[in-house]
Design a protein around this motif. Structure first.
Motif, PDB file in Angstrom:
ATOM      1  N   GLU A 149       0.876  -1.173   0.000  1.00 31.55           N
ATOM      2  CA  GLU A 149       0.000   0.000   0.000  1.00 31.55           C
ATOM      3  C   GLU A 149       0.913   1.221   0.000  1.00 31.55           C
ATOM      4  O   GLU A 149       1.651   1.441   0.964  1.00 31.55           O
ATOM      5  N   THR A 150       0.888   1.962  -1.090  1.00 31.68           N
ATOM      6  CA  THR A 150       1.808   3.084  -1.188  1.00 31.68           C
ATOM      7  C   THR A 150       1.167   4.238  -1.950  1.00 31.68           C
ATOM      8  O   THR A 150       0.642   4.027  -3.031  1.00 31.68           O
ATOM      9  N   PRO A 151       1.164   5.445  -1.333  1.00 25.34           N
ATOM     10  CA  PRO A 151       1.528   5.758   0.048  1.00 25.34           C
ATOM     11  C   PRO A 151       0.616   5.034   1.050  1.00 25.34           C
ATOM     12  O   PRO A 151      -0.565   4.841   0.797  1.00 25.34           O
ATOM     13  N   GLY A 152       1.217   4.667   2.206  1.00 25.27           N
ATOM     14  CA  GLY A 152       0.515   3.852   3.189  1.00 25.27           C
ATOM     15  C   GLY A 152      -0.241   4.685   4.210  1.00 25.27           C
ATOM     16  O   GLY A 152       0.339   5.522   4.894  1.00 25.27           O
ATOM     17  N   THR A 157       3.774   6.222   4.233  1.00 25.47           N
ATOM     18  CA  THR A 157       5.010   5.539   3.908  1.00 25.47           C
ATOM     19  C   THR A 157       5.015   5.161   2.422  1.00 25.47           C
ATOM     20  O   THR A 157       3.968   4.845   1.845  1.00 25.47           O
ATOM     21  N   VAL A 158       6.186   5.184   1.818  1.00 29.47           N
ATOM     22  CA  VAL A 158       6.310   4.924   0.386  1.00 29.47           C
ATOM     23  C   VAL A 158       7.143   3.666   0.173  1.00 29.47           C
ATOM     24  O   VAL A 158       8.266   3.563   0.663  1.00 29.47           O
ATOM     25  N   SER A 159       6.575   2.708  -0.542  1.00 32.35           N
ATOM     26  CA  SER A 159       7.271   1.463  -0.871  1.00 32.35           C
ATOM     27  C   SER A 159       7.758   1.509  -2.308  1.00 32.35           C
ATOM     28  O   SER A 159       7.067   2.026  -3.194  1.00 32.35           O
ATOM     29  N   ASP A 160       8.929   0.962  -2.543  1.00 31.95           N
ATOM     30  CA  ASP A 160       9.516   0.929  -3.886  1.00 31.95           C
ATOM     31  C   ASP A 160       8.911  -0.243  -4.655  1.00 31.95           C
ATOM     32  O   ASP A 160       9.331  -1.392  -4.505  1.00 31.95           O
ATOM     33  N   GLU A 280       5.849  17.501  13.308  1.00 32.66           N
ATOM     34  CA  GLU A 280       6.212  16.720  12.132  1.00 32.66           C
ATOM     35  C   GLU A 280       5.081  16.775  11.110  1.00 32.66           C
ATOM     36  O   GLU A 280       3.905  16.729  11.459  1.00 32.66           O
ATOM     37  N   VAL A 281       5.473  16.891   9.833  1.00 27.58           N
ATOM     38  CA  VAL A 281       4.527  16.789   8.725  1.00 27.58           C
ATOM     39  C   VAL A 281       4.890  15.556   7.921  1.00 27.58           C
ATOM     40  O   VAL A 281       6.047  15.396   7.490  1.00 27.58           O
ATOM     41  N   LEU A 282       3.950  14.672   7.740  1.00 25.83           N
ATOM     42  CA  LEU A 282       4.172  13.440   6.982  1.00 25.83           C
ATOM     43  C   LEU A 282       3.553  13.613   5.599  1.00 25.83           C
ATOM     44  O   LEU A 282       2.328  13.575   5.439  1.00 25.83           O
ATOM     45  N   TYR A 283       4.406  13.834   4.605  1.00 26.44           N
ATOM     46  CA  TYR A 283       3.928  14.037   3.231  1.00 26.44           C
ATOM     47  C   TYR A 283       5.042  13.631   2.271  1.00 26.44           C
ATOM     48  O   TYR A 283       6.180  14.122   2.396  1.00 26.44           O
ATOM     49  N   PRO A 284       4.772  12.750   1.317  1.00 22.21           N
ATOM     50  CA  PRO A 284       5.823  12.246   0.423  1.00 22.21           C
ATOM     51  C   PRO A 284       6.517  13.313  -0.418  1.00 22.21           C
ATOM     52  O   PRO A 284       7.612  13.082  -0.927  1.00 22.21           O
TER      53      PRO A 284
END
Length: 383
Positions: A149-152, A157-160, A280-284
């Motif tokens: 699942e990306t972004p999770g 979270t980002v998976s390759d 914290e900011v969570l953003y790809p």
């Protein structure tokens, strides 16, 4: 070779697929409400339709459009995102091993821990952002399926995808990707080596918070895909004709909505990262984000309309902020034209990996400066 105009996502979506195939040539395709279809005189079904528990002509246009967007061999609609996702796991056999991410949609995680395990699947959760951990687990467990699942949701979270697909290929595993947040506008997992892509079409594909639907698209029409289709047909996990028609209506503006949400989310992330009450900011899309390098590589044209923030005042300030917003609606879901805010840990309950100081933000298409002002006022008022 010059790219044809009709090959562009923006044009294909705006046209809503090829609908001008009937004698009446409607701009908007019809809605077929019949549950059953007449046999030919020799008792055959040459029309290709039998019973609407398995299929319906209203599905044709949105399914064809999703397949086109994902560059897939086939695509099918389901009654919900969960119906689509669970059909993939149900197509496995008892005793098969599955790898899933430790950060993922909570309802599917709970289903995997409960009903899927009860049905005989061996489910293991792993940090999909760490390729060495993924490879070690694959070598150790020899899974039949790797679910990404990306972004999770909701840590983004980002998976390759390409790297994990390469690992899976070496060990005979399939890769399925929940690409709900990225949408085909930003990421096309099948092009990166995945076998199946899933969308909760309730979210961005429809985009108007008035349809529950899901979709799967496949790289190949193989035996595994046929098992998924059998589960869908025999279980009746299909949307209503009206929902399918409204989904197609929503998809016509997908390109515009995603682009607007991406632009606003990037603006908000950059501004909120500087606020003293945001730890914290969570953003790809932020260079400071752990998965930024991978996101930049596999997300084209934007980083999505979802972000999360963590507040220095902890749970008290997070809950208070959500209570004091005026433009951001406190509601569960994402991907609609309206902006939503949610204290995610409260929703997921005990056992959640989500920090209690986190707020999940689904950025709609409102004026971004208005969204920022409303959120900053709520953050400061709740301190």
């Amino acid at each position: 070779m010059t790219k044809k105009i009709n090959d562009s996502f923006q044009t294909s979506l705006a046209q809503g697929g090829d609908n001008l195939t009937t004698p009446f040539k409607p701009i908007i395709p019809g809605i077929f409400t019949s549950t059953t279809y007449q046999r030919d005189e020799d008792n055959q079904y040459r029309s290709g339709r039998v019973y609407s528990r398995a299929d319906n002509p209203t599905y044709d246009a949105p399914e064809k459009l999703i397949a086109q967007l994902e560059h897939a061999a086939d695509a099918k609609l389901f009654a919900s995102g969960m119906a689509a996702a669970t059909a993939v796991f149900q197509a496995l056999k008892p005793g098969d091993t599955v790898l899933a991410p430790d950060i993922m949609y909570w309802a599917l995680r709970n289903w995997l821990k409960g009903l899927a395990t009860d049905a005989g699947l061996n489910v293991h959760f792993v940090d999909m952002t760490q390729l060495d951990k993924v490879e070690n687990k694959v070598m150790q467990l020899q899974p039949k399926l790797i679910w990404l699942e990306t972004p999770g949701n909701p840590m983004w979270t980002v998976s390759d995808i390409r790297a994990i697909a390469d690992i899976a290929t070496q060990h005979g595993a399939r890769v399925a990707v929940d690409s709900t947040v990225a949408t085909p506008i930003l990421t096309r997992p099948l092009e990166l080596g995945a076998d199946i892509v899933m969308h909760s079409a309730t979210k961005y594909l429809n985009g108007h918070s008035d349809v529950i639907a899901g979709a799967l698209a496949t790289r190949e029409k193989d035996d595994f895909w046929q098992r998924i289709l059998a589960i869908r047909a025999q279980g009746g996990a299909v949307p209503s004709p009206m929902d399918a028609a409204q989904l197609l209506r929503g998809m016509r503006t997908l390109y515009l909505r995603v682009r607007e949400s991406c632009d606003s989310a990037m603006f908000l992330a950059e501004q909120l990262e500087q606020h003293p009450m945001v730890c914290e900011v969570l953003y790809p899309g932020l260079p400071s984000f752990t998965g930024y390098a991978v996101a930049r590589k596999q997300m084209q044209g934007g980083f999505g309309g979802m972000l999360s923030i963590r507040l220095v005042g902890g749970e008290h300030q997070a809950v208070g902020t959500a209570a004091k917003t005026r433009l951001w609606h406190r509601a569960t879901s994402l991907g609609g034209v309206e902006s939503l805010i949610e204290h995610r840990a409260s929703i997921e309950g005990s056992g959640t990996p989500v920090p209690n100081d986190l707020l999940r933000l689904s950025v709609g298409i409102e004026r971004k400066e208005d969204l920022l002002a409303d959120l900053v006022h709520a953050i400061e008022a709740s301190a």
